[in-house]
Design a protein around this motif. Sequence first.
Motif, PDB file in Angstrom:
ATOM      1  N   ALA A 142      37.649  34.592  58.222  1.00  0.00           N
ATOM      2  CA  ALA A 142      36.705  35.688  58.360  1.00  0.00           C
ATOM      3  C   ALA A 142      37.256  36.974  57.759  1.00  0.00           C
ATOM      4  N   CYS A 143      38.541  37.207  57.900  1.00  0.00           N
ATOM      5  CA  CYS A 143      39.143  38.408  57.313  1.00  0.00           C
ATOM      6  C   CYS A 143      39.056  38.378  55.787  1.00  0.00           C
ATOM      7  N   GLU A 144      39.307  37.230  55.190  1.00  0.00           N
ATOM      8  CA  GLU A 144      39.176  37.129  53.735  1.00  0.00           C
ATOM      9  C   GLU A 144      37.731  37.360  53.301  1.00  0.00           C
ATOM     10  N   ALA A 145      36.786  36.835  54.083  1.00  0.00           N
ATOM     11  CA  ALA A 145      35.375  37.064  53.769  1.00  0.00           C
ATOM     12  C   ALA A 145      35.051  38.555  53.839  1.00  0.00           C
ATOM     13  N   ALA A 146      35.585  39.244  54.830  1.00  0.00           N
ATOM     14  CA  ALA A 146      35.337  40.682  54.950  1.00  0.00           C
ATOM     15  C   ALA A 146      35.914  41.446  53.755  1.00  0.00           C
ATOM     16  N   LEU A 147      37.102  41.065  53.311  1.00  0.00           N
ATOM     17  CA  LEU A 147      37.682  41.729  52.147  1.00  0.00           C
ATOM     18  C   LEU A 147      36.804  41.524  50.915  1.00  0.00           C
ATOM     19  N   ALA A 148      36.162  40.366  50.807  1.00  0.00           N
ATOM     20  CA  ALA A 148      35.220  40.131  49.709  1.00  0.00           C
ATOM     21  C   ALA A 148      33.995  41.026  49.847  1.00  0.00           C
ATOM     22  N   VAL A 149      33.486  41.178  51.061  1.00  0.00           N
ATOM     23  CA  VAL A 149      32.351  42.077  51.290  1.00  0.00           C
ATOM     24  C   VAL A 149      32.715  43.506  50.892  1.00  0.00           C
ATOM     25  N   PHE A 150      33.910  43.943  51.234  1.00  0.00           N
ATOM     26  CA  PHE A 150      34.342  45.293  50.864  1.00  0.00           C
ATOM     27  C   PHE A 150      34.346  45.466  49.344  1.00  0.00           C
ATOM     28  N   GLU A 151      34.796  44.435  48.639  1.00  0.00           N
ATOM     29  CA  GLU A 151      34.776  44.486  47.173  1.00  0.00           C
ATOM     30  C   GLU A 151      33.353  44.663  46.652  1.00  0.00           C
ATOM     31  N   GLU A 152      32.405  43.997  47.291  1.00  0.00           N
ATOM     32  CA  GLU A 152      31.010  44.090  46.850  1.00  0.00           C
ATOM     33  C   GLU A 152      30.455  45.509  46.995  1.00  0.00           C
ATOM     34  N   PHE A 153      30.996  46.276  47.909  1.00  0.00           N
ATOM     35  CA  PHE A 153      30.511  47.642  48.133  1.00  0.00           C
ATOM     36  C   PHE A 153      31.170  48.674  47.220  1.00  0.00           C
ATOM     37  N   GLU A 154      32.190  48.272  46.463  1.00  0.00           N
ATOM     38  CA  GLU A 154      33.001  49.246  45.745  1.00  0.00           C
ATOM     39  C   GLU A 154      32.232  50.068  44.723  1.00  0.00           C
ATOM     40  N   ASP A 155      31.274  49.462  43.994  1.00  0.00           N
ATOM     41  CA  ASP A 155      30.613  50.199  42.908  1.00  0.00           C
ATOM     42  C   ASP A 155      29.334  50.915  43.345  1.00  0.00           C
ATOM     43  N   GLY A 156      28.972  50.818  44.608  1.00  0.00           N
ATOM     44  CA  GLY A 156      27.810  51.546  45.108  1.00  0.00           C
ATOM     45  C   GLY A 156      26.473  50.871  44.884  1.00  0.00           C
ATOM     46  N   THR A 157      26.468  49.710  44.204  1.00  0.00           N
ATOM     47  CA  THR A 157      25.200  49.056  43.882  1.00  0.00           C
ATOM     48  C   THR A 157      24.447  48.608  45.140  1.00  0.00           C
ATOM     49  N   LEU A 158      25.152  48.062  46.111  1.00  0.00           N
ATOM     50  CA  LEU A 158      24.483  47.563  47.304  1.00  0.00           C
ATOM     51  C   LEU A 158      23.809  48.687  48.081  1.00  0.00           C
ATOM     52  N   LEU A 159      24.457  49.833  48.173  1.00  0.00           N
ATOM     53  CA  LEU A 159      23.848  50.959  48.879  1.00  0.00           C
ATOM     54  C   LEU A 159      22.614  51.451  48.131  1.00  0.00           C
ATOM     55  N   ALA A 160      22.707  51.489  46.810  1.00  0.00           N
ATOM     56  CA  ALA A 160      21.539  51.866  46.011  1.00  0.00           C
ATOM     57  C   ALA A 160      20.415  50.855  46.177  1.00  0.00           C
ATOM     58  N   ASN A 161      20.766  49.573  46.250  1.00  0.00           N
ATOM     59  CA  ASN A 161      19.757  48.542  46.457  1.00  0.00           C
ATOM     60  C   ASN A 161      19.032  48.735  47.789  1.00  0.00           C
ATOM     61  N   ALA A 162      19.782  49.064  48.829  1.00  0.00           N
ATOM     62  CA  ALA A 162      19.154  49.277  50.141  1.00  0.00           C
ATOM     63  C   ALA A 162      18.122  50.397  50.073  1.00  0.00           C
ATOM     64  N   ARG A 163      18.456  51.452  49.367  1.00  0.00           N
ATOM     65  CA  ARG A 163      17.517  52.576  49.239  1.00  0.00           C
ATOM     66  C   ARG A 163      16.308  52.185  48.379  1.00  0.00           C
ATOM     67  N   SER A 164      16.530  51.355  47.372  1.00  0.00           N
ATOM     68  CA  SER A 164      15.416  50.882  46.543  1.00  0.00           C
ATOM     69  C   SER A 164      14.487  49.963  47.334  1.00  0.00           C
ATOM     70  N   ILE A 165      15.065  49.140  48.207  1.00  0.00           N
ATOM     71  CA  ILE A 165      14.259  48.282  49.070  1.00  0.00           C
ATOM     72  C   ILE A 165      13.349  49.134  49.948  1.00  0.00           C
ATOM     73  N   GLU A 166      13.895  50.196  50.511  1.00  0.00           N
ATOM     74  CA  GLU A 166      13.077  51.085  51.336  1.00  0.00           C
ATOM     75  C   GLU A 166      11.941  51.706  50.523  1.00  0.00           C
TER      76      GLU A 166
END
Length: 463
Positions: A333-357
């Motif tokens: 689970a810790c390795e999976a979390a570190l992968a999730v953190f990598e996914e957030f690094e470039d800001g795309t996921l946060l931008a996607n959440a706002r686009s979904i809204e």
Amino acid sequence: MTETTFESAAAPLPQTRHLATDVPGPRSRALHQERTAHVSAGFGVTLPVFIDRADGGILQDVDGNRFIDFASGIAVTSVGAANRRVRQRVAAQLEKFTHTCFMVTEYDSFTQVCRWLNEHTPGDFDKRTALFSTGAEAVENAVKIARAATGRPNVLVFDEAYHGRSLLTMAMTAKVNPYRLNFGPLPGEVIRAASANPLRPSTGAEAGNAAAALASVEQTLAESGPETFAAMVIEPIQGEGGFIVPAPGFLAGLRKIADRHGIVLVMDEIQAGMGRTGTLYASEYEGVAGDITLSAKALAGGLPLSAVTGRTELLNAVHTGGLGGTYAGNPLACEAALAVFEEFEDGTLLANARSIEAAARELLEPLVEEIGAVAQFRGRGAMLALEFADPHTLQPRPDLAAAVSAACHAQGVLTLTCGTYGNVIRLLPPLVIGDELLRDGLDVLRTAILQTASSAAPAANIS
């Protein structure tokens, strides 16, 4: 962070809705019959289909039906249910070891998850983190920490709250059926206060006004003695209670009350955190930091992991050995979390959440004016909801929410209901969902609402 090559041999899952059979199909029906012969009836199910594969914004069942995923496993698979980075890191860890128990021998991934959370959770103060397996564990350990640090017994919780299914967190949860029903007696020293629900304010309060709710909180504290409260625990957006965004100023007011009385403010970000609302944590919208912040659900991309992050003086107030758990911070689970953190690094996921809204507001928010039974469209980012109620009395319409959700399921769109009265449809699409797929699902939902509301009978009396 080192990546290990790992690719699935299966062809990419098409990111389109597709119905090959009725829903549920024959293979799912057969498997569901087997389930009833072996699985406790205490487990419910939203849609009785058996999933064979999942990726992006699509769930594919054993009959070949592809569903648009507006649930994300209840806000868990925000980076997708088969995220490449998560698979790579977990696969590499599987080649090394699956478990040692961090309290027996250590491994660095546990520390690195704690480091990231210390750096990224709200609050400009020195922090420490403790890892566990489930959201309920995080909530209970936050209470333990607050009690150890303050020497006080009481815990303040709020109307419409949901904090888990364990014995203590059931007592902290507001909704009786199904969460508390038949499971008492529940722990004492849990006291409930008014929330600041803009649509359904506390008795005598003005809609959208946080001041009356805060005055009620102060009164509730005074009745038991504010000096007896170790913690107040609040969801910055209430989840199971109906995706309720509190009236502006309520969270800031709670921060002031907590400071004035020396109470530990715990932000339960288990559902709203990890990018779901368009910021890493929903409390960032209010500019309010909890003394303790709780993370879980989307934290490890589908693997069980939760975290309690807070002020160093609080987290270190517990005696050595007082925190832990056999599976707490499991290395996979810790390795999976570190992968999730990598996914957030470039800001795309946060931008996607706002686009979904933005897309959901464009297609669904006008229904509030078009359909009287749609009382409110609310939420932030990819944590959105529609509440159904009588347009004249605000009497809840759980029948409409259930009918709309069933219509969506029949058309290949997975939606969930929630709310104190079960009259809310909540939307939790994965943050990686494509715009075309998202809009297809929203169109199905909009059509289902229009058709259901136009043919619905008047509201029945709901006590």
